[in-house]
Design a protein around this motif. Structure first.
Motif, PDB file in Angstrom:
ATOM      1  N   ALA A 145       0.831  -1.206   0.000  1.00 32.63           N
ATOM      2  CA  ALA A 145       0.000   0.000   0.000  1.00 32.63           C
ATOM      3  C   ALA A 145       0.864   1.255   0.000  1.00 32.63           C
ATOM      4  N   VAL A 146       1.954   1.228   0.752  1.00 35.60           N
ATOM      5  CA  VAL A 146       2.889   2.360   0.769  1.00 35.60           C
ATOM      6  C   VAL A 146       3.476   2.588  -0.617  1.00 35.60           C
ATOM      7  N   ASP A 147       3.945   1.500  -1.239  1.00 35.71           N
ATOM      8  CA  ASP A 147       4.546   1.618  -2.572  1.00 35.71           C
ATOM      9  C   ASP A 147       3.543   2.115  -3.603  1.00 35.71           C
ATOM     10  N   ASP A 148       2.298   1.604  -3.508  1.00 30.01           N
ATOM     11  CA  ASP A 148       1.264   2.033  -4.447  1.00 30.01           C
ATOM     12  C   ASP A 148       0.963   3.514  -4.287  1.00 30.01           C
ATOM     13  N   GLN A 149       0.902   3.971  -3.031  1.00 28.38           N
ATOM     14  CA  GLN A 149       0.614   5.381  -2.811  1.00 28.38           C
ATOM     15  C   GLN A 149       1.756   6.241  -3.342  1.00 28.38           C
ATOM     16  N   ALA A 150       2.983   5.872  -3.048  1.00 32.04           N
ATOM     17  CA  ALA A 150       4.128   6.643  -3.529  1.00 32.04           C
ATOM     18  C   ALA A 150       4.171   6.681  -5.058  1.00 32.04           C
ATOM     19  N   ALA A 151       3.884   5.531  -5.676  1.00 33.75           N
ATOM     20  CA  ALA A 151       3.907   5.455  -7.141  1.00 33.75           C
ATOM     21  C   ALA A 151       2.788   6.279  -7.760  1.00 33.75           C
ATOM     22  N   VAL A 159      -7.295   8.051   2.586  1.00 35.65           N
ATOM     23  CA  VAL A 159      -8.278   7.017   2.913  1.00 35.65           C
ATOM     24  C   VAL A 159      -8.358   5.995   1.781  1.00 35.65           C
ATOM     25  N   ALA A 160      -8.570   6.476   0.562  1.00 38.97           N
ATOM     26  CA  ALA A 160      -8.695   5.574  -0.586  1.00 38.97           C
ATOM     27  C   ALA A 160      -7.390   4.854  -0.885  1.00 38.97           C
ATOM     28  N   ALA A 161      -6.262   5.536  -0.665  1.00 35.16           N
ATOM     29  CA  ALA A 161      -4.973   4.965  -1.043  1.00 35.16           C
ATOM     30  C   ALA A 161      -4.338   4.124   0.043  1.00 35.16           C
ATOM     31  N   PHE A 162      -4.796   4.306   1.312  1.00 34.45           N
ATOM     32  CA  PHE A 162      -4.046   3.637   2.379  1.00 34.45           C
ATOM     33  C   PHE A 162      -4.904   3.085   3.516  1.00 34.45           C
ATOM     34  N   THR A 163      -5.718   3.922   4.159  1.00 32.87           N
ATOM     35  CA  THR A 163      -6.385   3.435   5.375  1.00 32.87           C
ATOM     36  C   THR A 163      -7.471   2.405   5.095  1.00 32.87           C
ATOM     37  N   THR A 388       8.473   6.265   6.947  1.00 30.98           N
ATOM     38  CA  THR A 388       9.788   5.983   6.355  1.00 30.98           C
ATOM     39  C   THR A 388       9.812   6.365   4.879  1.00 30.98           C
ATOM     40  N   ALA A 389       8.744   5.995   4.165  1.00 30.63           N
ATOM     41  CA  ALA A 389       8.692   6.246   2.724  1.00 30.63           C
ATOM     42  C   ALA A 389       8.370   7.697   2.393  1.00 30.63           C
ATOM     43  N   LEU A 390       7.496   8.327   3.203  1.00 25.58           N
ATOM     44  CA  LEU A 390       7.028   9.685   2.892  1.00 25.58           C
ATOM     45  C   LEU A 390       7.178  10.584   4.121  1.00 25.58           C
ATOM     46  N   PRO A 391       8.414  10.926   4.499  1.00 19.05           N
ATOM     47  CA  PRO A 391       8.605  11.768   5.690  1.00 19.05           C
ATOM     48  C   PRO A 391       8.013  13.159   5.539  1.00 19.05           C
ATOM     49  N   GLY A 392       7.769  13.598   4.320  1.00 20.67           N
ATOM     50  CA  GLY A 392       7.182  14.909   4.090  1.00 20.67           C
ATOM     51  C   GLY A 392       5.683  14.901   3.944  1.00 20.67           C
ATOM     52  N   LEU A 393       5.036  13.803   4.287  1.00 24.35           N
ATOM     53  CA  LEU A 393       3.578  13.700   4.162  1.00 24.35           C
ATOM     54  C   LEU A 393       2.900  14.770   5.002  1.00 24.35           C
ATOM     55  N   ARG A 394       1.896  15.447   4.416  1.00 26.80           N
ATOM     56  CA  ARG A 394       1.170  16.479   5.150  1.00 26.80           C
ATOM     57  C   ARG A 394      -0.225  16.635   4.546  1.00 26.80           C
TER      58      ARG A 394
END
Length: 420
Positions: A145-151, A159-163, A388-394
């Motif tokens: 899910a992390v990789d899919d969101q980053a990609a 919500v749709a991409a992760f939770t 870890t993958a998206l430290p700048g997430l906001r």
């Protein structure tokens, strides 16, 4: 052959193997499912009754009760066999609460030998050691899910991409759900958790029918999944009614899945909205683990708060005499904010600081939440790997009102736009 199709239509309960709250009118004004986003504060900002000695209150249906809010008093009520769930299915009902369904098949409404029998059917699969053995494939599901969101790139709907994808992937793998996609399970879950006029009997009939068919298939061809284990344990016991098993599968698949989605979503509302500077720290797995416990401790799953018990004999509780037959309403959230036990300021404290005492977020005693260790594992892995993958997430717009999913025992963001 025994079949869950014997379950009569429209006799299903609203059940959950996670925390189920009833309404406590002493805590705050009711928040209805017709309210709009701006009228609703994030769940971590709700206030609850202060931790004081037991005192008289009145439930939503006019039932006299004793309000219990201090940590040690609440633990005693939940753990002492002199307080029971017997004969409480309809107490406190205002047409909304989970406890008012009165369906004896709900694991929450069962007591004594019946409750122990049904609980033993499933609890071996949810011990801390058993859940820890899931870590490799849970971590793999979270990382996908992390990789899919980053990609997918920024911006995105968290919500749709992760939770939603993370709990669904774990639930599907754990229970070997066949022919069910994320949208279908979500629709079933909302029907399971719906209240009053929002209940959709036809959708619940569809859900229970699927669960009955799944049980029948696992009975014919068992595997290494949770449903096969439940069927095997129930058949070995010989005393588990098929309706109980059907409702248990529905609760594990639907309510469990939705509760974790809600817990994750509400944690992100707090972390990204109120404490964005803390977000990169969660890349440290030790910080993520301690933060998970603190977030679960302080952020409820929904607006409702109290759960009820009845005193089967006269009991002194916190220095207050409770007469035999009295109803008591315990506030788990008030207990978790008892300053005499948790003096560090709650969510304002360091997220990595350990709690001063075990949380009551998952209740205690015979009805302790079966899924407590699952939710801890999923949230910890989710926070650690995403940070870890998206430290700048906001948040894309920190000041924007939150669009809430309403209408059940849980409340969570239906959308959470983010950038990185």
């Amino acid at each position: 052959m025994r079949s869950g199709r014997a379950v009569a239509a429209r006799q299903w309960p609203r059940i959950s193997v996670y925390v189920i709250f009833g309404r406590n009118p002493d805590l705050e004004a009711p928040i209805t499912s017709t309210a709009t986003g701006p009228a609703l504060p994030p769940l971590h900002r709700l206030t609850f009754a202060p931790a004081l000695p037991p005192r008289p209150t009145t439930l939503a249906d006019g039932t006299p009760a004793w309000l219990v809010t201090r940590y040690h008093d609440v633990r005693k009520v939940l753990s002492d066999p002199r307080f029971t769930r017997d004969d409480l299915n309809a107490v406190g009902s205002d047409g909304r609460t989970a406890e008012a369904t009165g369906n004896p098949a709900s694991i929450f409404n069962l007591n004594g030998a019946d409750h122990r029998r049904l609980r033993l059917t499933v609890q071996r699969a949810f011990t801390p050691r058993a859940v820890e053995s899931w870590r490799p494939w849970v971590a793999e599901a979270v990382q996908r899910a992390v990789d899919d969101q980053a990609a997918g790139g920024s911006p995105a709907d968290l919500v749709a991409a992760f939770t939603r994808p993370v709990p669904f992937a774990v639930t599907s793998r754990l229970m070997a759900l066949e022919g069910v996609d994320e949208t279908r399970l979500h629709r079933w879950s909302l029907a399971l958790l719906a209240e009053g006029d929002q209940r959709n009997d036809s959708v619940m009939d569809e859900f229970t029918s699927y669960a009955a068919d799944l049980i029948a298939r696992r009975r014919r061809a068992p595997g290494d999944d949770l449903v096969s284990s439940l069927v095997r344990a129930a058949d070995e016991d010989g005393g588990i009614p098929e309706t109980w098993l059907v409702y248990l599968v529905c609760g594990l698949a639907g309510s469990g899945n939705e509760s974790i989605t809600g817990a994750l979503g509400n944690a992100f509302v707090h972390l990204l909205g109120d404490r964005p500077a803390c977000w990169p720290r969660l890349a440290d797995p030790a910080v993520a683990e301690r933060a998970t416990e603190r977030l679960l401790h302080h952020i409820p799953l929904g607006d409702d708060d109290a759960t009820t018990r009845r005193a089967v004999e006269a009991v002194e509780l916190g220095g207050v005499p409770i007469p035999a037959g009295a109803v008591v309403a315990v506030s788990l959230n008030s207990a978790n904010r008892d300053g005499a036990v948790f003096p560090d300021g709650g969510l304002d404290a360091d997220l990595a600081a350990p709690l001063a005492a075990p949380t009551l977020a998952f209740s205690a005693g015979p009805h302790y939440c079966l899924g407590a260790w699952r939710i801890r594992l999923e949230m910890c892995e989710a926070l650690h790997r995403l940070a870890t993958a998206l430290p700048g997430l906001r948040l894309a717009d920190p000041g924007a009102p939150i669009d809430w999913q309403l209408g059940g025992t849980t409340r969570s963001p239906s959308h959470l736009p983010v950038v990185w």
